[in-house]
Write an enzyme that holds these catalytic residues in place. Structure first.
Site, PDB file in Angstrom:
ATOM      1  CB  ALA A   1      25.496  36.790  37.695  1.00 30.85           C
TER       2      ALA A   1
ATOM      3  CG  LEU B   1      27.446  35.850  40.846  1.00 27.03           C
ATOM      4  CD1 LEU B   1      26.278  36.157  41.721  1.00 27.03           C
ATOM      5  CD2 LEU B   1      28.526  37.107  41.155  1.00 27.03           C
ATOM      6  CG  ASP B   2      23.658  31.788  37.754  1.00 24.87           C
ATOM      7  OD1 ASP B   2      24.157  30.629  38.320  1.00 24.87           O
ATOM      8  OD2 ASP B   2      22.647  31.789  37.680  1.00 24.87           O
ATOM      9  N   PRO B   3      27.649  32.266  35.653  1.00 29.23           N
ATOM     10  CG  PRO B   3      28.537  30.423  34.510  1.00 29.23           C
ATOM     11  CD  PRO B   3      27.703  30.942  35.452  1.00 29.23           C
TER      12      PRO B   3
END
Length: 308
Positions: free
Chosen positions: A52, A48-50
């Protein structure tokens, strides 16, 4: 000088439903949770992108054998798309590369959203962990190099307009594996003629798992050490959508030795449909997963080491 003794890692089995906060990478979240549990073995179920937030299931011990199932699972997100401003990363972490006026109506937005429902093609972003010649694309992007990327087939199962207060567009998206919500936001902005980037992104579901019962890393760290393992969901939480086949003690032993079993011959009603099943012992312990073959034959797939 006395050396500080390393803590001996212990076997921990289960799934932590983590509600990840902004700025934390998936690997950092995993390492911190692994340290808090003093666990021997751990893995996550897709990054999960930082920037997000939201659901990041973390697997420990025997649960890591089933993490691939969540990598393949559909995901649901809620996102805020900032229309009129484009960044080089497609999110708030990138540099602004273009700004345009925003003059779009709800009807125009709905018409554009309809173009992105169902099977679509999507070009992966340069700022991604996909590798080319052994190096992630984001390393090329940071060096100012843009490479050709082939469009991929993904499916947007659901794309719902939650609200619009210009220039912010709120959406809920349920999509197949491999879908980049950043790219979806950019493509929607391009179709509206004004460009866009993601202002916020929150993952709310992974397969059958939801944010219900999820904890933040801070709340997890605040638990007493002995309470942390008890806060984990069971190993078979990752398999909640699978049909269940229950075996008696004798059949369980054969299954755990890797033997195929003819369910009808053993007097067990086979699942209604072919596919993968969750195999349980009569004592309620998860034995593993299996694949249903023709003629009601069940072939062991991934087996769980049984606690003594």
């Amino acid at each position: 000088m006395n050396k500080v003794a390393k803590r001996k890692r212990v076997p921990v089995h289960g799934v932590l439903l983590l509600d990840k906060h902004v700025g934390l990478s998936s690997n950092d979240a995993l390492n911190q949770a692994k340290w808090l549990l003093n666990a021997e073995k751990a893995g996550h179920t897709g990054t999960l992108d930082p920037f997000a937030t939201g659901l990041l299931p973390l697997c420990f011990g025997e649960a890591t054998k089933f993490s691939q199932d969540l990598l393949e699972a559909d995901k649901t997100y809620e996102t805020v798309v900032h229309l009129g401003v484009s960044t080089d990363t497609g999110d708030t972490e990138g540099a602004v590369i273009d700004t345009r006026p925003v003059a779009v109506s709800i009807d125009q937005i709905e018409a554009v959203l309809s173009q992105f429902r169902g099977p679509i093609k999507q070009v992966p972003p340069m700022y991604s962990a996909l590798k080319r010649d052994g190096k992630p694309l984001y390393e090329y992007a940071r060096a100012g190099i843009t490479l050709e990327r082939e469009a991929r087939d993904v499916t947007i199962h659901s794309l719902e307009l939650l609200g619009y207060e210009a220039p912010m567009l709120r959406l809920r998206v349920t999509c197949s594996k491999g879908t980049y919500i950043r790219v979806l936001g950019q493509d929607i902005g391009a179709a509206l003629g004004c460009g866009a980037h993601l202002n916020a992104l929150r993952r709310t579901e992974v397969g059958s798992l939801t944010l219900d019962g999820a904890v933040t890393l801070e709340a997890f760290a605040a638990l007493a050490e002995e309470a942390r393992a008890q806060a984990l969901a069971p190993v078979d939480a990752l398999l909640s959508s699978f049909p269940v086949v229950e075996l008696n003690e004798a059949l369980a032993r054969r299954f755990l030795h890797g033997q195929r079993l003819s369910l009808e011959k053993e007097g067990i009603a086979p699942p209604a449909e072919a596919g993968r099943v969750k195999v349980m012992g009569a004592d309620g312990q998860l034995l593993g997963t299996a694949q249903m073959m023709p003629f009601s034959v069940m072939a062991p797939e991934r087996l769980v080491v049984q606690s003594q």
